[in-house]
Design a protein around this motif. Structure first.
Motif, PDB file in Angstrom:
ATOM      1  N   ILE A 193       6.914   7.760  13.913  1.00 44.01           N
ATOM      2  CA  ILE A 193       8.063   7.841  13.006  1.00 44.01           C
ATOM      3  C   ILE A 193       8.507   9.287  12.844  1.00 44.01           C
ATOM      4  O   ILE A 193       9.706   9.591  12.812  1.00 44.01           O
ATOM      5  CB  ILE A 193       7.720   7.218  11.637  1.00 44.01           C
ATOM      6  CG1 ILE A 193       7.606   5.694  11.778  1.00 44.01           C
ATOM      7  CG2 ILE A 193       8.776   7.575  10.592  1.00 44.01           C
ATOM      8  CD1 ILE A 193       7.210   4.978  10.509  1.00 44.01           C
ATOM      9  N   GLU A 194       7.558  10.207  12.777  1.00 41.69           N
ATOM     10  CA  GLU A 194       7.892  11.626  12.686  1.00 41.69           C
ATOM     11  C   GLU A 194       8.647  12.083  13.933  1.00 41.69           C
ATOM     12  O   GLU A 194       9.646  12.806  13.848  1.00 41.69           O
ATOM     13  CB  GLU A 194       6.624  12.456  12.506  1.00 41.69           C
ATOM     14  CG  GLU A 194       5.973  12.334  11.147  1.00 41.69           C
ATOM     15  CD  GLU A 194       4.733  13.189  11.023  1.00 41.69           C
ATOM     16  OE1 GLU A 194       4.483  13.725   9.926  1.00 41.69           O
ATOM     17  OE2 GLU A 194       4.003  13.326  12.022  1.00 41.69           O
ATOM     18  N   VAL A 195       8.155  11.668  15.086  1.00 36.12           N
ATOM     19  CA  VAL A 195       8.795  12.051  16.346  1.00 36.12           C
ATOM     20  C   VAL A 195      10.186  11.426  16.440  1.00 36.12           C
ATOM     21  O   VAL A 195      11.149  12.096  16.841  1.00 36.12           O
ATOM     22  CB  VAL A 195       7.925  11.625  17.551  1.00 36.12           C
ATOM     23  CG1 VAL A 195       8.687  11.824  18.859  1.00 36.12           C
ATOM     24  CG2 VAL A 195       6.626  12.418  17.569  1.00 36.12           C
ATOM     25  N   LEU A 196      10.304  10.161  16.077  1.00 34.54           N
ATOM     26  CA  LEU A 196      11.592   9.483  16.127  1.00 34.54           C
ATOM     27  C   LEU A 196      12.598  10.143  15.184  1.00 34.54           C
ATOM     28  O   LEU A 196      13.766  10.337  15.534  1.00 34.54           O
ATOM     29  CB  LEU A 196      11.430   8.005  15.769  1.00 34.54           C
ATOM     30  CG  LEU A 196      12.718   7.170  15.692  1.00 34.54           C
ATOM     31  CD1 LEU A 196      13.469   7.209  17.014  1.00 34.54           C
ATOM     32  CD2 LEU A 196      12.397   5.736  15.291  1.00 34.54           C
ATOM     33  N   LEU A 223      13.676  13.401  16.769  1.00 32.59           N
ATOM     34  CA  LEU A 223      14.504  13.132  17.944  1.00 32.59           C
ATOM     35  C   LEU A 223      15.917  12.738  17.531  1.00 32.59           C
ATOM     36  O   LEU A 223      16.907  13.251  18.064  1.00 32.59           O
ATOM     37  CB  LEU A 223      13.863  12.014  18.772  1.00 32.59           C
ATOM     38  CG  LEU A 223      14.631  11.529  20.005  1.00 32.59           C
ATOM     39  CD1 LEU A 223      14.675  12.618  21.054  1.00 32.59           C
ATOM     40  CD2 LEU A 223      13.979  10.269  20.567  1.00 32.59           C
ATOM     41  N   ALA A 224      16.021  11.840  16.562  1.00 31.45           N
ATOM     42  CA  ALA A 224      17.328  11.363  16.117  1.00 31.45           C
ATOM     43  C   ALA A 224      18.089  12.423  15.330  1.00 31.45           C
ATOM     44  O   ALA A 224      19.311  12.328  15.188  1.00 31.45           O
ATOM     45  CB  ALA A 224      17.152  10.111  15.255  1.00 31.45           C
ATOM     46  N   SER A 225      17.376  13.429  14.855  1.00 31.68           N
ATOM     47  CA  SER A 225      18.030  14.523  14.129  1.00 31.68           C
ATOM     48  C   SER A 225      18.595  15.570  15.076  1.00 31.68           C
ATOM     49  O   SER A 225      19.176  16.561  14.643  1.00 31.68           O
ATOM     50  CB  SER A 225      17.027  15.182  13.171  1.00 31.68           C
ATOM     51  OG  SER A 225      16.564  14.246  12.219  1.00 31.68           O
ATOM     52  N   ALA A 279      16.785   4.987  21.075  1.00 33.20           N
ATOM     53  CA  ALA A 279      15.889   5.294  19.951  1.00 33.20           C
ATOM     54  C   ALA A 279      16.674   5.948  18.823  1.00 33.20           C
ATOM     55  O   ALA A 279      16.421   5.698  17.640  1.00 33.20           O
ATOM     56  CB  ALA A 279      14.755   6.204  20.415  1.00 33.20           C
ATOM     57  N   VAL A 280      17.637   6.789  19.189  1.00 34.40           N
ATOM     58  CA  VAL A 280      18.491   7.433  18.191  1.00 34.40           C
ATOM     59  C   VAL A 280      19.313   6.383  17.438  1.00 34.40           C
ATOM     60  O   VAL A 280      19.414   6.413  16.211  1.00 34.40           O
ATOM     61  CB  VAL A 280      19.426   8.468  18.857  1.00 34.40           C
ATOM     62  CG1 VAL A 280      20.411   9.030  17.840  1.00 34.40           C
ATOM     63  CG2 VAL A 280      18.609   9.591  19.483  1.00 34.40           C
TER      64      VAL A 280
END
Length: 246
Positions: free
Chosen positions: A173-176, A179-181, A218-219
């Protein structure tokens, strides 16, 4: 060498793109076709790394084409295709305008990137290489359209998305979120104190759990679940207000 299949609505468009891409020493144009049906057949027969889809009329048929290229069913496969363990090509879409509904649908269908047609030549070649190597591309001018479309569709499939989100580990969740940020792998690595190779593993696991193929999906998922805010509201890694924990 990255191989490219050009798909357009008009022969003149295809000719122009072919002439430009053939000047690039690290790109090989394996074909150019017109229309959706030819696009799917050529993608199966030629197995390019990237399908460059330059369209005049964004509609549901183009969305179906993207889905058939990125997620081929048995009826779309050529004989003995299963004997070759090759992933479907990545699709990079050149669109004439920032159409909210189409941008959202194209990404959900499996497109790895979206660029407006007025992108600079260098932006197009860079995008081709990025998606060919598993990256994702989204024109800044399309980001707002994507966020708006996600918000408008937010009430659908809530249970399914919530279930998929619950399958992610805290680190995923941290990585996602990062990434989306809009953070790069290097920025994520520095903030979370993990190796770049580990980040790639996390992203691969995230895509498997949410049923996605490309990072950009994923974003979209992160926006759909409300995990992140629009990029222009996100702090950068060097800001003291960063929402990503070490």
């Amino acid at each position: 060498m990255t191989t490219v299949l050009i798909v357009t609505d008009q022969a003149l468009q295809g000719l122009g793109l072919r002439m430009f891409l053939q000047t690039q020493t690290d790109l090989t144009v394996v074909g150019d076709v017109i229309g959706s049906d030819q696009a799917v057949q050529a993608a199966i027969a030629l197995q390019p790394d990237v399908v460059l889809l330059d369209i005049d009329r964004p509609d549901i048929e183009r969305v179906r084409t993207i889905r058939r290229i990125t997620r081929p069913k048995s009826r779309d496969r050529k004989p003995c295709a299963d004997l070759v363990s090759r992933l479907p090509p990545q699709v990079l879409v050149l669109t004439p305008c920032d159409i909210d509904e189409y941008s959202y649908a194209a990404l959900r269908a499996g497109a790895a990137g979206l660029l407006l047609r007025d992108a600079l030549p260098g932006e197009v070649t860079t995008a081709i290489h990025l998606v060919a190597h598993g990256g994702s591309v989204l024109s800044p001018r399309l980001t707002a359209a994507l966020v708006k479309a996600v918000r408008e569709h937010g009430a659908t499939d809530i249970r399914e998305r919530t279930l998929k989100l619950s399958r992610l580990t805290e680190r995923e969740i941290e990585v996602l979120t990062a990434l989306a940020s809009g953070w790069s792998n290097t920025e994520i690595s520095e903030q979370l104190c993990i190796a770049p190779t580990t980040i790639k593993t996390h992203i691969s696991n995230i895509l498997t759990k949410i049923g996605g193929r490309a990072r950009v999906q994923a974003v979209v998922f992160a926006y759909e679940t409300g995990l992140v805010r629009p990029p222009w509201q996100q702090p950068r890694p060097h800001d003291s207000g960063s929402s990503v924990h070490r």
